[in-house]
Design a protein around this motif. Structure first.
Motif, short mmCIF file in Angstrom:
data_model
loop_
_atom_site.label_atom_id
_atom_site.label_comp_id
_atom_site.label_asym_id
_atom_site.label_seq_id
_atom_site.Cartn_x
_atom_site.Cartn_y
_atom_site.Cartn_z
N LYS A 9 12.91 6.25 -2.02
CA LYS A 9 12.21 6.90 -0.92
C LYS A 9 11.28 5.95 -0.17
N VAL A 10 10.85 4.89 -0.82
CA VAL A 10 9.89 4.00 -0.17
C VAL A 10 10.50 2.61 0.07
N PRO B 262 14.14 2.54 2.33
CA PRO B 262 13.96 2.66 3.79
C PRO B 262 13.03 1.60 4.35
N GLY B 263 12.02 1.21 3.57
CA GLY B 263 11.08 0.20 4.06
C GLY B 263 11.74 -1.16 4.20
N ASN C 81 0.82 -1.21 0.00
CA ASN C 81 0.00 0.00 0.00
C ASN C 81 0.86 1.26 0.00
N LEU C 82 2.08 1.16 0.58
CA LEU C 82 2.97 2.34 0.56
C LEU C 82 3.43 2.62 -0.86
N TRP D 172 12.39 4.71 13.90
CA TRP D 172 10.95 4.88 13.65
C TRP D 172 10.13 3.66 14.02
N ARG D 173 10.81 2.55 14.34
CA ARG D 173 10.01 1.36 14.61
C ARG D 173 9.42 1.37 16.01
#
Lengths: 344, 264, 257
Positions: free
Chosen positions: B182-183, B186-187, B164-165, B263-264
């Motif tokens: 960008k997605v 990092p993801g 979905n990101l 961020w987790r």
């Protein structure tokens, strides 16, 4: 009925003829650890010719593929005897008191080509022609503390160059050493005769000298576990006797020379081939044996002082513990007439 | 009013709580080493087969004093770090391509599956032929060992980035390249960092194999030489060094995770 | 900008999910799509937003996007779709970064939409630190930052609790009053439909077809006034009667794994 009487009579005769051997003393089971090389030939010959049986020894030969493993097997009690080359690792094990050197195996002897110094084609063409010029060269050896390493050490002492100036490249195995030389990754290496000749034949290497032309030394030995030397001395004596018979046969067959000093390989050698073919890996032909058969003292006498020197050299390199003393792990009492015995 | 029994409700929800005791691993280490030392001192362990921890420490100390220890560690670290970086970069690149492009995945997955289980040590003679006995063959051994697990972890890390990101990014008109950087990158970081834990251990394991060929310094060469010379105290000292190095790398990765995965 | 659908159909392989769907949404209007689960509401939205390829029929927009519009068709997602590693401001920035606005304008736009959505104090917070309602506010802020012509909202409030939903509906109404964007809004919640829609498009069970289009004559801003209470109640009942039977069937249906 007649048959049975005859058989009984034969048995009776046997008992009379062999007092105290076959019956009173059943054969003792003994194990030796060894490499499947021609340098183990006296053991193979003595086994196949029944010399051990004659001494009341039922010998089991355990084949290993590294000198290290041969010594460890004796130290750990998996074998009673062992026969292999001296290495730094051997001296460290021996220094722990687990094993005793009792008789000689191979040594470098004048006139007997055994181990060669081989230069790469490139280094040879650039003027590397003598083992005196090893300084500054890169050399492939098996491992640190191996006999090849010691060969260089002796050269360094004899011809006054610094061992540090030789770039030692440990590559673990003889095939790797040959590959490193052929590929031009090192200037030189040190190889047993058959491997050295193979490189010269391929044109990738050039023999620039034989070890026996420069330094004489004791390569290896027959040794026993300290326990068996202490507790079963007579057994060890019988074992050494059988070994010496094997050595004598070996010397007569492979080490004889004619009046011109050329090695004679004849009838006697052929007669021993089946014993070698059974044990030596890879399976030898008379031609390979002719090249690879190295000098061994026919009576198993050691170059005792050289062993002291080897220990000292290894200690100077920091490869053998300072506490190790050669006199503690050599037992000179089983073989008469050892050479150069240092005075206490 | 009739008497009514009144009982305080008893707590019964204890235990089964995940957590750690900070002191427990240190204590366990101490107890094991103390038992080992005692057994050696009492000669329950034969010196021939198992040296006392104090002897191992002495061996390492002697090495430190003559300066060889630092030389060994530096030589090995150079090989480990360069091999690991090479293998990781190549592995992440291929893993990303396999995670993003259907064609790369269809071609790459069976090839990686086929080559992954090959023991890299068995290829050592081949590496000598290809890369010689200098540094390149050592770095290549480590890089190749690191490469395959990194491909697999990078691939599955990309696969685990929520779809979905990516759709969101597409709906805002980001280009494929921007979506990757960008997605997806990092993801996929958590999965990639988890993969680093495995690949860094493999690099440490392989340094011994890599230094089998033509190395006279390095922890692996030191361990091998100690083995050949039957210097058991030095052998164990070298192994201890390797595991300390492993602990250090693991601590570094934990710090990296704390920073990168804040961020987790 | 106006959105026009003509005879739109879609199938996943052999499974048809939409058939003959046609309607139009006028500029600045809000169309709410409702229907039982699995009627293809979300598929329809993805088709309109260009995230799925069109199969049959035609979907088009009429008119030009407003000045400053960077992304005419902009989504707000049910699960917010925020990048967990970016701050609130960073998530909004993602929608702007590739448009080369210049640093000052980008910062100004971000500040503006964060203020509009009540997020000014949370610019540096990470998504995990926010409540569900605040996260969806970030999703909405990100959407309006690109000044969309059409907003495509896929059940934007269904992951939130009832109270938060109320708050966000009020926010949406005030945002629409300002921005005048055309909106397609998918939900299964009749309250949202009655509160937010100018027209309600009721879809049937799979394959989704239009069952009825209900226009609501009262402007969204005035709908909660007491004088319209009866109308709202009737609308709610009407919509419920339209989908109740199908919702029951859908509820009893086995899931297609």
């Amino acid at each position: 009925m007649l048959k049975r009487t005859l058989r009984l009579a034969a048995l009776f005769a046997l008992v009379l003829l062999m007092p105290g051997l076959a019956f009173a003393q059943p054969k003792e089971k003994v194990t030796i650890s060894a490499l499947p090389f021609i340098s183990t030939a006296p053991i193979f010959i003595a086994k196949e010719r029944g010399y051990f049986d004659a001494e009341g020894i039922d010998l089991d030969i355990k084949i290993f593929n590294a000198a290290q493993a041969v010594a460890v097997a004796v130290a750990s009690g998996d074998a009673d005897f062992g026969i292999t080359a001296f290495t730094g690792g051997f001296f460290n094990l021996a220094g722990k008191g687990a094993l005793k050197v009792i008789a000689a195996q191979s040594r470098e002897e004048p006139g007997y080509n055994f181990v060669a110094y081989v230069a790469s084609k490139k280094a040879y063409e650039a003027g590397f022609r003598s083992p005196k010029d090893f300084a500054g060269k890169s050399v492939a050896i098996t491992t640190v503390g191996s006999s090849f390493h010691y060969n260089l050490g002796m050269l360094a002492d004899k011809y006054n160059f610094k061992l540090d100036s030789v770039q030692m490249k440990p590559v673990q195995s003889i095939p790797n050493m040959m590959a490193a030389l052929s590929g031009g990754q090192v200037d030189a290496t040190i190889l047993p005769a058959n491997n050295a000749l193979k490189l010269e034949e391929d044109g990738t290497g050039k023999i620039i000298g034989w070890v026996h032309e420069h330094t004489l030394w004791q390569l290896g030995a027959l040794f026993a576990s300290s326990k068996i030397v202490k507790e079963k001395r007579p057994l060890v004596e019988r074992f050494v006797r059988a070994y010496q018979k094997g050595l004598a046969d070996y010397a007569a067959a492979f080490l004889a020379k004619d009046s011109q000093g050329n090695r004679m390989i004849g009838e006697k050698a052929l007669a021993l081939m089946p014993a070698l073919e059974k044990w030596v890996q890879p399976k030898p032909s008379i031609d390979t044996v002719k090249i690879a058969a190295n000098y061994m003292d026919p009576q198993g006498r050691l170059l005792v002082k050289n062993i002291y020197d080897q220990v000292a050299w290894n200690q100077a390199q920091g490869m053998v513990d300072k506490s190790v003393k050669a006199e503690d792990f050599i037992d000179l009492s089983f073989v008469k007439g050892h050479f150069d015995v240092p005075k206490k | 009013m009739p008497e009514v029994a009144k009982n305080t409700v008893a707590f019964r929800g204890g235990g089964f709580v995940p957590g750690t005791r900070r002191w427990a691993p240190w204590l366990a280490f101490l107890v094991i080493i103390a038992c080992w030392e005692t057994a050696s001192q009492l000669r329950w362990l034969p010196a021939l087969f198992m040296p006392a921890p104090s002897e191992v420490v002495q061996a390492l100390h002697a090495l430190l004093v003559d300066g060889k220890l630092v030389a060994h560690i530096v030589a090995s670290l150079k090989r480990i770090v360069s091999g690991w970086i090479l293998g990781s970069l190549a592995g992440i690149t291929l893993g990303f391509m396999m995670g993003i492009f259907v064609l790369a995945r269809s071609v790459g997955l069976p090839i990686v599956s086929a080559l992954f289980p090959i023991p890299k040590i068995a290829l050592l003679p081949l590496f000598i032929l290809w890369f010689g006995i200098g540094e390149p063959s050592k770095v290549a051994t480590i890089a190749l060992g690191v490469f395959f697990p990194t491909v697999v972890s990078a691939f599955s890390a990309v696969d685990n980035v929520p779809r979905n990101l990516i759709r969101m990014a597409q709906s805002f008109g980001l280009s494929t390249r921007m979506i990757v950087f960008k997605v997806i990158l990092p993801g996929a970081m958590p999965g990639i960092l988890a993969g680093f834990r495995i690949s860094s251990s493999i690099a440490l394991i392989l340094v011994v194999a890599a230094e089998m060929i033509g190395a006279d310094t390095g922890i692996g060469a030191f361990v091998l030489a100690a083995g050949n010379l039957m210097q058991i105290d030095q052998l164990i000292g070298g192994v201890v060094l390797l595991s300390l190095l492993g602990l250090g790398v693991s601590a570094l990765l934990s710090i990296a995770e704390k920073i990168v995965l804040r961020w987790r | 900008m106006q959105v026009v659908l003509e005879d739109v159909g879609y199938a996943y392989g052999d499974l048809p999910v939409l058939e003959g769907v046609g309607f139009a949404v006028a500029e600045g209007e809000t169309a709410v799509l409702i229907g039982p689960s699995g009627c293809g509401k979300s598929t329809l939205l993805n088709l309109i937003g260009g995230l799925l390829p069109q199969q049959t029929g035609r979907i088009s927009t009429l008119g030009t996007p407003p000045a400053g519009c960077l992304n005419p068709l902009t989504f707000v997602f049910q699960d917010f779709a925020l990048l967990p590693w970016r701050s609130v401001a960073g998530n909004v920035a993602l929608a702007l970064e590739h448009h080369r606005l210049g640093r000052a304008e980008q910062q100004a736009r971000i500040a503006e939409v964060l203020k509009l959505c009540g997020l000014s104090d949370f610019a540096d917070a990470l998504p995990k630190q926010l409540s569900g309602g605040m996260r969806q506010r970030v999703g909405i802020a990100r959407a309006i930052a690109v000044k969309p012509a059409v907003m495509l909202m896929d059940e934007p409030l269904s992951a939130l609790d009832a109270q938060t939903r109320e708050l966000l509906m009020e926010d949406l109404i005030s945002i629409w009053a300002r921005e005048r964007t055309t909106t397609l809004y998918v939900t299964h919640n009749l309250n949202e439909a009655v509160r937010l829609a100018d027209q309600v498009v009721v879809l049937s069970r799979r394959p989704g077809r239009i069952k009825r289009i209900v226009s609501i004559p009262v402007p969204v801003a005035e709908r909660m006034k007491p004088e319209h209470a009866a109308l709202v109640k009737n609308l709610h009942d009407e919509l419920w009667s339209l989908i109740k039977a199908e919702a029951q069937v859908a509820d009893r249906e086995m899931q297609h794994a």
